[in-house]
Design an enzyme around this catalytic site. Structure first.
Site, short mmCIF file in Angstrom:
data_model
loop_
_atom_site.label_atom_id
_atom_site.label_comp_id
_atom_site.label_asym_id
_atom_site.label_seq_id
_atom_site.Cartn_x
_atom_site.Cartn_y
_atom_site.Cartn_z
N GLU A 168 -18.51 -29.73 -16.82
CA GLU A 168 -18.00 -31.10 -16.65
C GLU A 168 -16.49 -31.13 -16.53
O GLU A 168 -15.93 -31.89 -15.73
CB GLU A 168 -18.45 -31.98 -17.82
CG GLU A 168 -19.96 -32.05 -18.01
CD GLU A 168 -20.50 -31.02 -18.98
OE1 GLU A 168 -21.47 -31.34 -19.68
OE2 GLU A 168 -19.96 -29.89 -19.06
N CYS A 185 -21.45 -31.97 -24.20
CA CYS A 185 -21.03 -31.87 -25.59
C CYS A 185 -20.07 -33.01 -25.91
O CYS A 185 -19.66 -33.78 -25.02
CB CYS A 185 -20.38 -30.52 -25.86
SG CYS A 185 -18.77 -30.33 -25.06
N CYS A 233 -16.81 -32.88 -23.81
CA CYS A 233 -16.98 -33.29 -22.42
C CYS A 233 -17.28 -34.78 -22.32
O CYS A 233 -16.79 -35.47 -21.42
CB CYS A 233 -18.07 -32.47 -21.76
SG CYS A 233 -17.64 -30.74 -21.52
#
Length: 200
Positions: A96, A128, A131
């Site tokens: 990302e 996560c 991100c």
């Protein structure tokens, strides 16, 4: 699962290699017509990550094109990316983050948010917390993921997408092609990691 080539998924648009690593749509932007097509490209990136001994996570960042009411959406691909943490020796180089950098390199935050107005991120594994915060800051409107991330998921599993202070929050949809994403992860974790002593 057969290996997918992101350049084939994005055909007939040619693909170029940026920095010797991440395939990007070159020339006229690729057009994809469904979340399933976006996930095809994301899974292709994850497969390349696996071949490079990276944790196999891939993503596609795209913006919707205007379409008549009732017609299926069409997306213009801005970037495709995959994990680069091992190759770069940088633990923040998640797919990302690589995609955001591909779109926003050199842009101010307001300009990046404008470029990503209405954008969808399709990623093989739930982003996560790091991100998710970056995606919110950049103004990504919608996140579609495959496999859940029960330990570190920042949009559904651990923290909700609207959890970051001051963030409007993205629409989130999970579970798309989750089994395929999990199968790639199992392949990675069932073999030695070159960045650990077990890999020698």
């Amino acid at each position: 699962m057969s290996k997918l080539d992101p350049c084939a998924v994005l055909a007939p648009v040619a693909c170029a290699t940026v920095g010797g690593s991440t395939p990007q749509a070159a020339g006229p932007a690729a057009l994809l017509e469904s979340d399933a097509a976006l996930m095809d490209a994301a899974l292709a990136e994850a497969g390349l990550a696996l071949a490079e001994r990276e944790v196999p996570v891939g993503c596609v960042l795209a913006v919707p094109l205007p379409f008549p009411t009732g017609a299926p959406p069409r997306y213009r691909v801005l970037a495709t990316a995959r994990n680069r943490t091992n190759a770069s020796f940088d633990p923040t180089r998640h797919a990302e983050m690589v995609a955001l950098d591909a779109v926003g390199g050199g842009l101010s935050l307001p300009a990046l948010r404008e470029a990503l107005r209405g954008a969808t991120l399709c990623v093989t594994v739930e982003p996560c917390v790091m991100c998710a915060a970056a995606l919110q800051r950049a103004g990504v409107a919608r996140i579609v993921f495959g496999a859940a991330n029960p330990k570190f998921g920042g949009v559904a599993s651990v923290l909700p997408a609207q959890g970051a202070p001051g963030a409007a929050g993205a629409a989130v949809e999970g579970g798309l092609r989750a089994a395929e994403a999990v199968a790639l992860l199992k392949q990675f974790y069932n073999r030695p990691n070159a960045r650990t002593t077990a890999g020698f």
